[in-house]
Motif scaffolding. Structure first.
Motif, mmCIF file in Angstrom:
data_model
loop_
_atom_site.group_PDB
_atom_site.id
_atom_site.type_symbol
_atom_site.label_atom_id
_atom_site.label_comp_id
_atom_site.label_asym_id
_atom_site.label_seq_id
_atom_site.Cartn_x
_atom_site.Cartn_y
_atom_site.Cartn_z
ATOM 1 N N GLN A 1 -48.835 -45.765 4.740
ATOM 2 C CA GLN A 1 -50.040 -46.538 4.478
ATOM 3 C C GLN A 1 -49.779 -47.636 3.452
ATOM 4 N N THR A 2 -48.952 -47.343 2.458
ATOM 5 C CA THR A 2 -48.571 -48.356 1.472
ATOM 6 C C THR A 2 -47.869 -49.527 2.144
ATOM 7 N N ALA B 1 -52.150 -42.201 -5.348
ATOM 8 C CA ALA B 1 -50.881 -42.744 -4.878
ATOM 9 C C ALA B 1 -51.036 -44.112 -4.219
ATOM 10 N N MET B 2 -52.215 -44.388 -3.631
ATOM 11 C CA MET B 2 -52.435 -45.674 -2.971
ATOM 12 C C MET B 2 -52.908 -46.762 -3.928
ATOM 13 N N PRO C 1 -56.353 -42.645 6.820
ATOM 14 C CA PRO C 1 -55.244 -41.755 6.466
ATOM 15 C C PRO C 1 -54.438 -41.250 7.650
ATOM 16 N N PRO D 1 -58.114 -44.502 1.758
ATOM 17 C CA PRO D 1 -56.770 -44.178 1.269
ATOM 18 C C PRO D 1 -56.402 -42.717 1.530
ATOM 19 N N SER D 2 -55.151 -42.494 1.898
ATOM 20 C CA SER D 2 -54.679 -41.133 2.112
ATOM 21 C C SER D 2 -54.701 -40.337 0.818
ATOM 22 N N ASP D 3 -54.315 -40.962 -0.270
ATOM 23 C CA ASP D 3 -54.341 -40.340 -1.596
ATOM 24 C C ASP D 3 -54.830 -41.412 -2.561
ATOM 25 N N THR E 1 -48.413 -41.428 2.534
ATOM 26 C CA THR E 1 -48.671 -42.503 1.575
ATOM 27 C C THR E 1 -47.671 -43.646 1.726
#
Length: 317
Positions: A74-75, A98-99, A37, A93-95, A71
């Motif tokens: 990272q996406t 959302a990921m 993250p 995953p950061s979220d 997000t």
């Protein structure tokens, strides 16, 4: 992936300047994206180092991705890994919600994914998840409070980042251990987003608004706990409030050793990282399926009495 979709993903990644650096790698090498993250958090710096070290030991190239607590960033990194043909993805995953679409895209395009620390539900085809049992970690914090405050306690609960599965699970664990016993009262529960500065600011605000100090501040990570300690010291309450964190960072371990923190929870992030990379490499090299789709390490509370059990004890000065 259809060519049109690949072009759209590639255009998006380049437009954002987020394509992954893969220069210096040989085409025949196994290449694994390692994504966390944010490398602004010491916990994830340690996790990334362990992922890269284990990858090197197993003879694969790792491509580092710093999600920068974003997000979209990272996406885009996950999408770039798919476009550029990386062989696998190990990601925290950061979220987790959302990921999910980006991780689903990777899976659908034949890129195996192992999640680490933060588990993504609702995405079929993820190779494995490796993490700590964060519910049990939160329960361990609650059990520590019960053992050290058998007559009851007034508790401030500093919660982690909303949407992050460790924050959700650790909070659930603390409540599992303490709910239903009227002696233990959560007088304030508020997020400080896993950040030290917010742990400081939120704790300052909470203490200023209370007629009497709480007995315990329980924090979902060490950064928030250490921020809370600063706020407590500033108000001259250092001997009145016990603070227990989570993650067993070296700085937190030093604070435990020195009696500044009452305790912290060790969730063995290095062990998580190494196991996740082992599962990925065994799959990529030998087509081996993991023995279990979910591998959870059991956290323990570290205090001055058992500090020798901490994974990162050797990093203390």
């Amino acid at each position: 992936m259809p060519r049109s979709s690949r072009r759209l993903l590639l255009a998006s990644a380049f437009a954002l300047g987020l394509c992954l650096p893969v220069t210096g790698l040989h085409a025949q090498e196994i290449r694994v994206l390692t994504s966390v993250p944010s490398l602004g958090f010491p916990f994830f710096v340690h996790m990334m180092k362990e992922l890269q070290a284990e990858g090197a030991a197993l003879g694969v190239a790792t491509v580092e991705s710093d999600g920068q607590n974003s997000t979209p960033k990272q996406t885009a990194d996950v999408e770039a890994a798919v476009i550029q043909g990386l062989d696998g993805i190990v990601i925290s995953p950061s979220d987790v919600n959302a990921m999910a679409p980006a991780i689903q895209t990777a899976v659908e395009n034949g890129v195996p994914v192992v999640t680490i620390d933060r588990r993504v539900d609702g995405v079929p085809g993820i190779l494995a998840h490796v993490g700590a049992d964060n519910v049990k970690g939160g329960e361990a914090q609650g059990e520590w409070i019960k053992a050290n405050y058998p007559d009851g306690a007034r508790i401030v609960n500093l919660q982690g980042q909303p949407g992050a599965s460790p924050a959700i699970d650790r909070n659930q664990g603390v409540h599992n251990a303490l709910d239903g016993d009227a002696k233990y009262e959560f007088i304030v529960e508020q997020t400080a987003n896993f950040a030290r500065d917010q742990g400081l600011a939120v704790t300052e605000s909470i203490l200023a608004g209370l007629d009497s100090p709480p007995d315990v501040i329980v924090a979902a990570n060490d950064d928030m706990a250490l921020g809370a300690v600063e706020a407590i010291k500033a108000r001259g309450m250092g001997d009145q409030i016990a603070v227990i964190g989570f993650d067993a960072l070296p700085e937190a371990l030093a604070a435990v050793r020195d009696g500044v923190l009452a305790g912290t929870v060790e969730q063995f992030p290095g062990g998580q990282s190494r196991k996740a990379m082992q599962i990925m490499v065994e799959h990529l090299k030998d087509g081996k399926a993991p023995e279990a789709e979910v591998v959870l390490l059991t956290p323990i509370v570290i205090t001055a009495d058992n500090i020798d059990e901490a994974e990162r004890l050797g990093e203390l000065n």
